[in-house]
Design a protein around this motif. Structure first.
Motif, short mmCIF file in Angstrom:
data_model
loop_
_atom_site.label_atom_id
_atom_site.label_comp_id
_atom_site.label_asym_id
_atom_site.label_seq_id
_atom_site.Cartn_x
_atom_site.Cartn_y
_atom_site.Cartn_z
N LEU A 8 0.82 -1.22 0.00
CA LEU A 8 0.00 0.00 0.00
C LEU A 8 0.85 1.26 0.00
CD1 LEU A 8 -2.72 -1.01 2.58
CD2 LEU A 8 -2.77 -1.16 0.10
N GLU A 370 -9.59 -2.31 -3.48
CA GLU A 370 -9.25 -1.75 -2.16
C GLU A 370 -7.76 -1.36 -2.11
OE1 GLU A 370 -10.65 -3.89 1.26
OE2 GLU A 370 -9.13 -3.00 2.56
N ARG A 374 -6.40 2.53 -1.63
CA ARG A 374 -5.55 2.84 -0.48
C ARG A 374 -4.18 3.32 -0.93
NH1 ARG A 374 -6.41 -2.06 3.66
NH2 ARG A 374 -4.92 -0.81 4.86
N CYS A 377 -4.42 6.98 -1.92
CA CYS A 377 -4.49 7.89 -0.76
C CYS A 377 -3.11 8.05 -0.15
CB CYS A 377 -5.47 7.34 0.28
SG CYS A 377 -7.17 7.35 -0.32
N GLN A 378 -2.40 6.94 0.01
CA GLN A 378 -1.06 7.01 0.60
C GLN A 378 -0.13 7.83 -0.29
OE1 GLN A 378 -0.38 5.72 3.69
NE2 GLN A 378 1.47 6.95 3.45
N VAL A 406 -8.41 6.19 5.06
CA VAL A 406 -8.61 5.21 3.99
C VAL A 406 -7.33 4.43 3.74
CG1 VAL A 406 -9.16 4.92 1.55
CG2 VAL A 406 -10.49 6.50 2.94
N ALA A 407 -6.19 5.12 3.79
CA ALA A 407 -4.92 4.43 3.52
C ALA A 407 -4.64 3.35 4.56
CB ALA A 407 -3.78 5.44 3.49
#
Ligand SMILES: NC(=O)C[C@H](N)C(=O)O
Length: 572
Positions: A8, A370, A374, A377-378, A406-407
């Motif tokens: 992620l 997902e 994520r 966002c990261q 979210v991340a």
């Protein structure tokens, strides 16, 4: 894709992006002597470590003023490379100051970076030694005055609005998300496939497509006309010449017999008409039509492709043909819907990211969606923190928190049936929805937002929707009532992603197309993917502008795409 196998972190590229600003050297722009303002002010030391360096800076004046009885000008300069400005000081001995100060003026200057006097906000400023370019602005005419402008007002100036702090921040965030998208899929070995913009398939079957026609040139118009009305033959010309001759003789006779004036006039008028007709025929006889098409059709407007063609609503069907042999693929491009929606969530032209994975089922689809969201966002937290701080300050205090949440938080996953039960419970508990809640409805945006913002307070994936509200290509579940579809819902925006496991069974999908009243013929090629070497596969589409709404907290989708297209509007 196995659960949890997806990294992620956006760290990999973060290093690359920040390299330029942490070295002790001044980093020039590629292919230019100019130093981007970002390489000065976005360093961890705010640029202080570069004091003494001689640099060339270019940018547009955000605010400018003369000071010390016009001995100096202080200019806040921005070049779009970061949200921050660089303070630039010009001495009146270096340049005429008046043309430099109006907002919007473009300047390029050579100068020396200096530490500012103690107590000032900025860590470094530029003392100009030479002004090398001025692109002046007449402040009385400049359409974007310094006062705070609404996003709605700015929509009338789509070509100038990237000069504002907000729209330039959106442009950088959009760029970052596009880069992150390619990074994510490339890291996971997906192949980027370019699917067509012009298509003959209606993927969603909803019929909201823009038709493609060709502009007919003057030459084409003439040719079209000549095919309909062929040019005159030699016999036609001869007949017209004869008429002119006869009418001429009649006029001559009437004149020599001193006939009544009206009779002479009438015959002269007829002669004139025949002469004009002859001239037209002679002119037209010089024109040569092209070779008529074999099928005899002449409607250039619709017939360029020999059938009706449209702008794509989704690259999915085409990208499936690549997934069903290259295994993991994605497409990322503009898509078009002729919906007459005037909402703040719809555009007639929007961008979609559409991965497609072979040897994969609905669970894998959800895992990929997902992990991708994520990762995005990261990525923004790692690479665009300054722009995110600007957004938090100006639009939505919670947007950074939302990205962090979210991340770092696994998404909730519930079936459609469970979602409806939760909504029914909420109604029983006194919650009011405008749209009725019962099994079989398409979830409305208010329902989606209840689930993500009130009930779970995090992203929710809803799966297994009733087959009657979903597209023909979704895989029928064993209950024969639902299909293996999934939507990723996020706070603030509602539906961010829609996807499904595709129906890979030839007989089942053929029956579905028939049952839905769709014609089989246009989908024959799609059925071939099931006829020959079929495979379980799945995919989804992420609305790129919706991701931007989610990240920035901006309310209207028209402000997160450079050139928005919606009913009544297609500027530039
Ligand atoms: N690729 C996808 O699954 C997206 C889907 N075709 C849609 O337009 O919603």
């Amino acid at each position: 894709m196995a659960d949890g196998s997806v990294s992620l972190s956006g760290q990999l590229a973060a290093t690359t992006l920040h390299e330029a600003v942490s070295s002790s050297e001044v980093a020039k722009a590629e292919f230019s002597d100019r130093v981007p303002i970002r390489s000065v002010v976005s360093r961890p030391d705010g640029g202080a470590g570069l004091a003494g360096h001689r640099v060339r800076i270019g940018g547009w004046v955000k605010t400018g003023r003369k000071a010390d009885k016009d001995a100096f000008a202080f200019l806040e300069l921005n070049d779009g490379s970061c949200p921050a400005n660089l303070q630039v000081i010009v001495d009146a001995s270096v340049s005429d100051l008046s043309p430099l100060v109006p907002t919007g003026t473009c300047i390029a200057v050579d100068g020396v970076l200096k530490l500012p006097p103690a107590g000032t906000k900025q860590k470094v400023e530029l003392r100009v030694e030479k002004v090398v370019h001025v692109g002046p602005v007449d402040p009385a005419k400049y359409p974007l005055p310094k006062t705070r402008l609404t996003l709605e007002f700015l929509r009338d100036f789509v070509h100038l609005r990237p000069r504002t702090n907000t729209i330039s921040a959106v442009a950088r965030l959009r760029n970052a998300l596009a880069y992150a998208t390619h990074t994510f899929f490339q890291k996971h070995r997906f192949l980027y496939v370019h699917t067509p913009i012009i298509t003959t398939s209606d993927c969603e079957g909803a019929g909201e497509m823009f038709q493609v026609t060709t502009l007919i040139s003057e030459a084409d118009k003439l040719e079209k006309d000549l095919i309909k009305n062929p040019p005159p033959s030699a016999a036609d010309i001869e007949a017209a010449q004869l008429l002119v001759k006869e009418k001429g003789e009649v006029v001559a006779q009437l004149k020599s017999a001193k006939a009544k004036k009206e009779d002479i006039n009438a015959s002269v008028a007829e002669l004139k008409k025949e002469k004009e007709n002859l001239a037209k025929l002679e002119e037209r006889s010089k024109l040569k039509p092209g070779i008529p098409r074999k099928d005899g059709k002449i409607d250039y407007g619709l017939d360029f492709f020999a059938r009706q063609a449209f702008l794509t609503v989704s690259g999915q069907l085409q990208v499936e043909s690549y997934a069903c042999c290259l295994s993991s693929v994605y497409t990322f491009g503009p898509t078009f819907r002729a919906e007459h929606s005037h909402t703040s969530r719809h555009l007639a032209e929007f961008w979609m990211v559409e991965p497609e994975i072979a040897f994969a089922e609905l669970k894998d689809d959800m895992n990929c969606a997902e992990a991708y969201v994520r990762f995005l966002c990261q990525w923004l937290l790692d690479n665009c923190f300054d722009d995110m701080e600007f957004m938090a300050d100006k639009f939505d205090k919670t947007c950074i928190e939302r990205l962090r949440m979210v991340a770092s938080t696994p998404f909730e996953r519930i079936s459609y049936t469970e979602a409806v039960e939760l909504l029914e419970e909420a109604v029983k508990g006194g919650r009011k929805f405008e749209n009725k809640v019962e099994w079989g409805i398409d979830l409305a945006s208010e329902h989606e937002r209840y689930l993500t913002e009130v009930k779970f307070q995090k992203p929710v994936i809803v799966y297994n929707y009733p087959k009657d509200i979903k597209a023909f290509y979704m895989r029928l579940n064993d209950d024969s009532k639902t299909v293996a579809a999934m939507d990723v819902l996020v706070p603030k925006v509602g539906e961010l992603i829609g996807g499904s496991q595709r129906e890979e069974r030839y007989d089942v999908i053929q029956q579905r197309i028939k049952d839905m009243g769709l014609p089989i013929e246009p989908y024959e090629w799609y059925l071939d993917l099931r006829r020959y070497g079929t495979v379980k596969h799945c995919g989804f589409g992420l609305g790129f502008e919706r991701m931007l709404l989610f990240a920035t907290g901006i309310e209207n989708i028209r402000d997160v795409i450079p050139f928005p297209r919606y009913p009544g509007r297609a500027d530039l």
